[in-house]
Design an enzyme around this catalytic site. Structure first.
Site, PDB file in Angstrom:
ATOM      1  N   GLY A 119       0.801  -1.214  -0.027  1.00  0.00           N
ATOM      2  CA  GLY A 119       0.042   0.072  -0.039  1.00  0.00           C
ATOM      3  C   GLY A 119       0.712   1.230   0.146  1.00  0.00           C
ATOM      4  N   ASP A 121       0.796   5.666   1.463  1.00  0.00           N
ATOM      5  CA  ASP A 121      -0.025   6.671   2.061  1.00  0.00           C
ATOM      6  C   ASP A 121      -0.293   7.831   0.908  1.00  0.00           C
ATOM      7  OD1 ASP A 121      -0.140   5.855   4.747  1.00  0.00           O
ATOM      8  OD2 ASP A 121       2.243   5.926   4.567  1.00  0.00           O
ATOM      9  N   GLY A 132       5.032   4.854   5.199  1.00  0.00           N
ATOM     10  CA  GLY A 132       5.501   4.795   6.711  1.00  0.00           C
ATOM     11  C   GLY A 132       4.555   5.224   7.677  1.00  0.00           C
ATOM     12  N   GLU A 140       9.419  -2.180   4.274  1.00  0.00           N
ATOM     13  CA  GLU A 140       8.929  -1.925   2.873  1.00  0.00           C
ATOM     14  C   GLU A 140       9.775  -1.694   2.040  1.00  0.00           C
ATOM     15  OE1 GLU A 140       4.495  -0.692   4.506  1.00  0.00           O
ATOM     16  OE2 GLU A 140       5.842   0.593   4.217  1.00  0.00           O
TER      17      GLU A 140
HETATM   18  O1  LIG Z   1       3.226   2.603   4.276  1.00  0.00           O
HETATM   19  C1  LIG Z   1       2.560   1.905   4.707  1.00  0.00           C
HETATM   20  C2  LIG Z   1       2.839   1.325   6.231  1.00  0.00           C
HETATM   21  O2  LIG Z   1       4.214   1.925   6.670  1.00  0.00           O
HETATM   22  C3  LIG Z   1       1.266   1.424   4.497  1.00  0.00           C
HETATM   23  O3  LIG Z   1       1.893   0.650   3.355  1.00  0.00           O
HETATM   24  C4  LIG Z   1       0.412   2.459   4.249  1.00  0.00           C
HETATM   25  O4  LIG Z   1       0.119   3.156   5.243  1.00  0.00           O
HETATM   26  C5  LIG Z   1      -0.816   1.593   3.556  1.00  0.00           C
HETATM   27  O5  LIG Z   1      -1.810   2.575   3.790  1.00  0.00           O
HETATM   28  P1  LIG Z   1      -3.305   1.935   3.693  1.00  0.00           P
HETATM   29  O6  LIG Z   1      -3.716   1.514   4.931  1.00  0.00           O
HETATM   30  O7  LIG Z   1      -4.206   2.986   3.086  1.00  0.00           O
HETATM   31  O8  LIG Z   1      -3.381   0.704   2.655  1.00  0.00           O
END
Ligand SMILES: O=C(CO)[C@H](O)[C@H](O)COP(=O)(O)O
Length: 307
Positions: A119, A121, A132, A140
């Site tokens: 995913g 942000d 993050g 990631e």
């Molecule tokens: O970077 C991230 C975690 O560190 C996630 O991949 C990101 O926050 C994903 O968001 P969502 O909940 O909308 O899938």
């Protein structure tokens, strides 16, 4: 209030599910159904396109969209999945893999992956991302780099032209704990006067990443965010920084689920496609019908708990 605080008696499994999906009760889910449906559409479409039978080493990202990635991979069947190894980006995705009875591996065993799906942000016009928000961006990024193909899945809200337009919390910067005060001063000096240590919600003190580090959220203005690679390089040069939540020129494609049931696919060569809904992932579906929500309703919501 966190799930743990409001559900002191919740089973470990129910708690994990609730925490993974960051999922409100069904009454609230109704209102969020377009967003949940969008996440699922993006995830399903990306899995269908990029997780092929010949792919054996697969990275699984973090966040609330990724459970739908795992759901779709499981739906490919036990026969194809039995020879695959799944590499998590953190605690949450490790639990997702284990709970789905998929084979778990780590990146030190499998430093080259066929595909990682994760995913984001926020994603800009050139497929640069802020990541993050869940404090997983170190692992990631390692799994993004390890993958031959790195693909992003997200709902329509993440589809942006310039980073920082919708995700206002700032650039997540994972730092060595003993260096945080110096790094706060450094980040403020280089253009982020509101840089702040990310504090835990139900623990006194800062959040601690899966790697034992702290996270600073450093908001930068558009003049910096328009050139995320330069900003990434600048922040990464600060001693004590472990990793920066700017992912530049890494994604092969980004899949954004839309409210109308289409999926916008942006490719790294500039092509943009509008794909219609995957047949068995209806555009506007009550998320309470998804396997995750069903687990939630029987495991927890049915017991009358509120999240
Ligand atoms: O970077 C991230 C975690 O560190 C996630 O991949 C990101 O926050 C994903 O968001 P969502 O909940 O909308 O899938």
């Amino acid at each position: 209030m966190s799930t743990l605080a409001t559900h002191p008696g919740a089973s470990r499994r129910a708690y994990r599910l609730l925490a993974w999906v960051d999922c409100p009760p069904r009454s609230v889910l109704k209102n969020l159904s377009a967003i949940e449906a969008s996440k699922r559409l993006a995830a399903y479409t990306a899995v269908d396109k990029h997780i092929l039978p010949e792919h054996k080493y697969i990275g699984i990202g973090s966040g609330s969209t990724v459970p739908y990635v795992v759901e779709r991979i499981v739906a490919q069947g036990a026969a194809v999945n039995k020879d695959r190894v799944f590499i998590p980006t953190g605690f949450q995705s490790k639990e997702l893999i284990v709970d789905a009875n998929l084979q778990l591996g780590d990146v030190d065993q499998y430093p080259t992956l066929d595909v990682t799906i994760d995913g984001a942000d926020e994603v800009d016009a050139d497929l640069n991302c802020i990541k993050g928000g869940g404090a997983c961006h170190l692992r990631e990024k390692v799994l993004a780099e390890a993958a031959i193909t790195w693909v992003i899945v997200a709902d329509f809200r993440k589809n942006s032209s310039v980073l920082g337009t919708t995700y206002k919390k700032g650039v997540p910067v994972e730092v060595a704990p003993f260096a945080y005060a110096k790094l706060l001063a450094n980040l403020r000096m280089i253009g982020s006067p509101d840089a702040a240590l990310r504090m835990a919600v139900n623990k006194a003190g800062p959040i601690v990443t899966d790697n034992g580090n702290f996270v600073i959220d450093a908001p930068f203005g558009p003049e910096y965010m328009k050139d995320p690679l330069t900003l990434l390089t600048r922040i990464k040069m600060l001693t004590g920084v472990v990793e920066v939540g700017l992912f530049c020129h890494m994604a092969k494609a980004a899949y954004f689920g839309n409210e109308d049931g289409s999926v916008t696919v942006r490719h790294n060569d500039g092509r943009v496609e509008e794909v219609q809904s995957t047949p068995d992932a209806p555009a506007v579906q009550d998320p309470s019908e998804s396997y995750l929500s069903n687990k939630l309703s029987t495991a927890e919501i049915g017991n009358g708990h509120a999240v």
